[in-house]
Write a protein that holds these residues in place. Sequence first.
Motif, PDB file in Angstrom:
ATOM      1  N   UNK A 141       0.764  -1.161   0.060  1.00 38.13           N
ATOM      2  CA  UNK A 141       0.112  -0.005  -0.029  1.00 38.13           C
ATOM      3  C   UNK A 141       0.798   1.288   0.109  1.00 38.13           C
ATOM      4  N   UNK A 142       1.963   1.107   0.800  1.00 38.31           N
ATOM      5  CA  UNK A 142       3.096   2.392   0.792  1.00 38.31           C
ATOM      6  C   UNK A 142       3.404   2.529  -0.569  1.00 38.31           C
ATOM      7  N   UNK A 143       3.612   1.521  -1.314  1.00 37.96           N
ATOM      8  CA  UNK A 143       4.166   1.520  -2.821  1.00 37.96           C
ATOM      9  C   UNK A 143       3.255   1.920  -3.627  1.00 37.96           C
ATOM     10  N   UNK A 144       1.795   2.200  -3.266  1.00 36.40           N
ATOM     11  CA  UNK A 144       0.978   2.464  -4.283  1.00 36.40           C
ATOM     12  C   UNK A 144      -0.300   1.623  -4.655  1.00 36.40           C
ATOM     13  N   UNK A 145      -0.143   0.186  -4.052  1.00 41.38           N
ATOM     14  CA  UNK A 145      -1.247  -0.745  -4.401  1.00 41.38           C
ATOM     15  C   UNK A 145      -2.432  -0.075  -3.742  1.00 41.38           C
ATOM     16  N   UNK A 146      -3.549  -0.388  -4.785  1.00 43.75           N
ATOM     17  CA  UNK A 146      -4.856  -0.014  -4.649  1.00 43.75           C
ATOM     18  C   UNK A 146      -5.715  -0.952  -4.290  1.00 43.75           C
ATOM     19  N   UNK A 147      -5.206  -2.082  -4.820  1.00 45.40           N
ATOM     20  CA  UNK A 147      -6.107  -3.412  -4.857  1.00 45.40           C
ATOM     21  C   UNK A 147      -5.154  -4.699  -4.868  1.00 45.40           C
ATOM     22  N   UNK A 148      -5.846  -5.667  -3.963  1.00 45.01           N
ATOM     23  CA  UNK A 148      -4.895  -7.029  -3.977  1.00 45.01           C
ATOM     24  C   UNK A 148      -5.686  -8.208  -3.850  1.00 45.01           C
ATOM     25  N   UNK A 149      -5.095  -9.379  -4.012  1.00 42.62           N
ATOM     26  CA  UNK A 149      -5.688 -10.734  -4.149  1.00 42.62           C
ATOM     27  C   UNK A 149      -4.772 -11.291  -3.058  1.00 42.62           C
ATOM     28  N   UNK A 169      -3.404 -16.780   4.693  1.00 39.96           N
ATOM     29  CA  UNK A 169      -4.564 -17.222   5.656  1.00 39.96           C
ATOM     30  C   UNK A 169      -4.555 -16.071   6.976  1.00 39.96           C
ATOM     31  N   UNK A 170      -4.713 -15.076   6.563  1.00 39.36           N
ATOM     32  CA  UNK A 170      -4.994 -13.891   7.531  1.00 39.36           C
ATOM     33  C   UNK A 170      -5.808 -12.911   6.807  1.00 39.36           C
ATOM     34  N   UNK A 171      -6.777 -12.177   7.710  1.00 43.90           N
ATOM     35  CA  UNK A 171      -7.647 -11.056   7.199  1.00 43.90           C
ATOM     36  C   UNK A 171      -6.537  -9.983   7.400  1.00 43.90           C
ATOM     37  N   UNK A 172      -6.436  -9.133   6.408  1.00 43.72           N
ATOM     38  CA  UNK A 172      -5.597  -8.058   6.642  1.00 43.72           C
ATOM     39  C   UNK A 172      -6.319  -6.645   6.792  1.00 43.72           C
ATOM     40  N   UNK A 173      -5.427  -5.896   7.712  1.00 37.60           N
ATOM     41  CA  UNK A 173      -5.966  -4.832   8.066  1.00 37.60           C
ATOM     42  C   UNK A 173      -5.364  -3.477   7.175  1.00 37.60           C
ATOM     43  N   UNK A 174      -6.334  -3.075   6.258  1.00 35.95           N
ATOM     44  CA  UNK A 174      -5.658  -2.060   5.330  1.00 35.95           C
ATOM     45  C   UNK A 174      -6.689  -0.885   5.239  1.00 35.95           C
ATOM     46  N   UNK A 175      -6.066   0.446   5.098  1.00 34.27           N
ATOM     47  CA  UNK A 175      -6.595   1.457   4.863  1.00 34.27           C
ATOM     48  C   UNK A 175      -8.062   1.513   3.842  1.00 34.27           C
ATOM     49  N   UNK A 176      -9.045   2.149   4.326  1.00 35.32           N
ATOM     50  CA  UNK A 176     -10.089   2.054   3.144  1.00 35.32           C
ATOM     51  C   UNK A 176      -9.629   2.501   2.183  1.00 35.32           C
ATOM     52  N   UNK A 177     -10.387   2.376   0.843  1.00 37.23           N
ATOM     53  CA  UNK A 177      -9.902   2.601  -0.447  1.00 37.23           C
ATOM     54  C   UNK A 177      -9.053   1.670  -1.124  1.00 37.23           C
ATOM     55  N   UNK A 178      -8.491   0.791  -0.271  1.00 39.06           N
ATOM     56  CA  UNK A 178      -7.666  -0.311  -0.758  1.00 39.06           C
ATOM     57  C   UNK A 178      -8.655  -1.422  -0.748  1.00 39.06           C
ATOM     58  N   UNK A 179      -8.643  -2.144  -1.979  1.00 39.00           N
ATOM     59  CA  UNK A 179      -9.430  -3.379  -1.971  1.00 39.00           C
ATOM     60  C   UNK A 179      -8.830  -4.754  -1.903  1.00 39.00           C
ATOM     61  N   UNK A 180      -9.413  -5.259  -1.079  1.00 34.28           N
ATOM     62  CA  UNK A 180      -8.747  -6.756  -0.732  1.00 34.28           C
ATOM     63  C   UNK A 180      -9.948  -7.881  -1.183  1.00 34.28           C
ATOM     64  N   UNK A 181      -9.228  -8.606  -2.076  1.00 29.40           N
ATOM     65  CA  UNK A 181     -10.048 -10.023  -2.421  1.00 29.40           C
ATOM     66  C   UNK A 181      -9.268 -11.102  -1.569  1.00 29.40           C
TER      67      UNK A 181
END
Lengths: 211, 211
Positions: A165-173, A177-189
């Motif tokens: 995310x710091x590097x500019x990623x806005x969405x990731x798959x 096996x962990x639920x990630x905690x990322x800023x709103x606006x970053x889409x996680x699948x």
Amino acid sequence: MAMRISERTVERLCVYRRILFRLQREGQTHLYSHQLGKLARVSAEQVRRDLMAVGYTGSAQRGYEIEAILASLAAFLDVERVQNVALVGVGNLGRALLHHFKGRRPTLRIVAAFDADPEKTGRVIDGCRCHDVGELETVLREQDVHLAFLAVPPEVAQAVADRLVAGGVRGLVNFAAVRLSLPAGVFVEEMDISVALEKVAFYAGRGSEAP
Amino acid sequence: MAMRISERTVERLCVYRRILFRLQREGQTHLYSHQLGKLARVSAEQVRRDLMAVGYTGSAQRGYEIEAILASLAAFLDVERVQNVALVGVGNLGRALLHHFKGRRPTLRIVAAFDADPEKTGRVIDGCRCHDVGELETVLREQDVHLAFLAVPPEVAQAVADRLVAGGVRGLVNFAAVRLSLPAGVFVEEMDISVALEKVAFYAGRGSEAP
DNA sequence: CCCTGTGAATTTGTTCACAGCT
DNA sequence: AGCTGTGAACAAATTCACAGGG
């Protein structure tokens, strides 16, 4: 294009697109909602609603024109723009992903891989350079990457995700096996293989549940 | 245990279980719904509803007792019974699956792999024997397998799936980019990597959608 | 006819709000 | 106070049912 569109619908649209591509390659030019529904395992009404959402309108006598839906879907899903994807974690799964995306789907392509193992960094695997994970942010910026596959061990997944995310990623798959905690606006699948299998095990027992 | 339970709930229960295992290993004995919710990225009410569904009841002062929830979850999800799993398709992805399930989760274990490539059959990979796909039905019966991972190319996925079902499989995780058509009563979980990435690409663009 | 498009109804899933407990 | 359990309200997703059209 401000219309609210549900995640489920987007998934189905992607599935339709793939099916229609295949049919087009096979020479078919038209089909009805119930036919597409059968192929996508979805009801005909659902197909019609979904296609309404992308603004495509069929004709009652000939049904839907495959080429035209594909055009609408491409415009709607924004498939023309090339988007670069990063892969972090070049284990078995990471290599499977590299292999899977090699060549095809030219508008979503893995342009950089990362791993911590010096055995892997520096090499080119399936046409993709493997960098040391230390260079993550730099390479993401250089290569204009905003999407990523995360295929690292669960212990480091959150830390790596933060750096993505710091590097500019806005969405990731996320395959970890962990639920990630990322800023709103970053889409996680989430692609959670263990959960998938446990779920199948749960429902496979009980006869005919259509849950 | 006839209560209707949604697919989403089962997924979340599996996630809770994994989180609680970790906490237990770390020595924690109790937690509150909002804490578990935070870790699973789910609202506290959702956690309480989900736990209600498995019939577990916490106490207001100490919250939930980890050991007791785990027991309820194990009973509910039927995790004690060992279930054998087959893997068809020993490509990159198949190997990733073998590796991933090697050793752990002893109650869901891959006991047989299958491939058509004679290069692979006969070998033992990550502790799992790789058979020729011709022996599919026989081996499934011999090994009492009712669950499967399907990681074969899309062109053959339907045919292989049919054979899996003929061999007694009641539920499978499908990685192939095709929607399978299988008899009712066979549970299919789709793990569609391309769709996952396309979905992420779709939502990653648009700022802050919480779809 | 048999299609599409779509309001209306229904089913499913989630959150709100609060009673009850300690 | 802060928690759980849960009816009630709400929101989302899906299906029903039918108008309109060649």
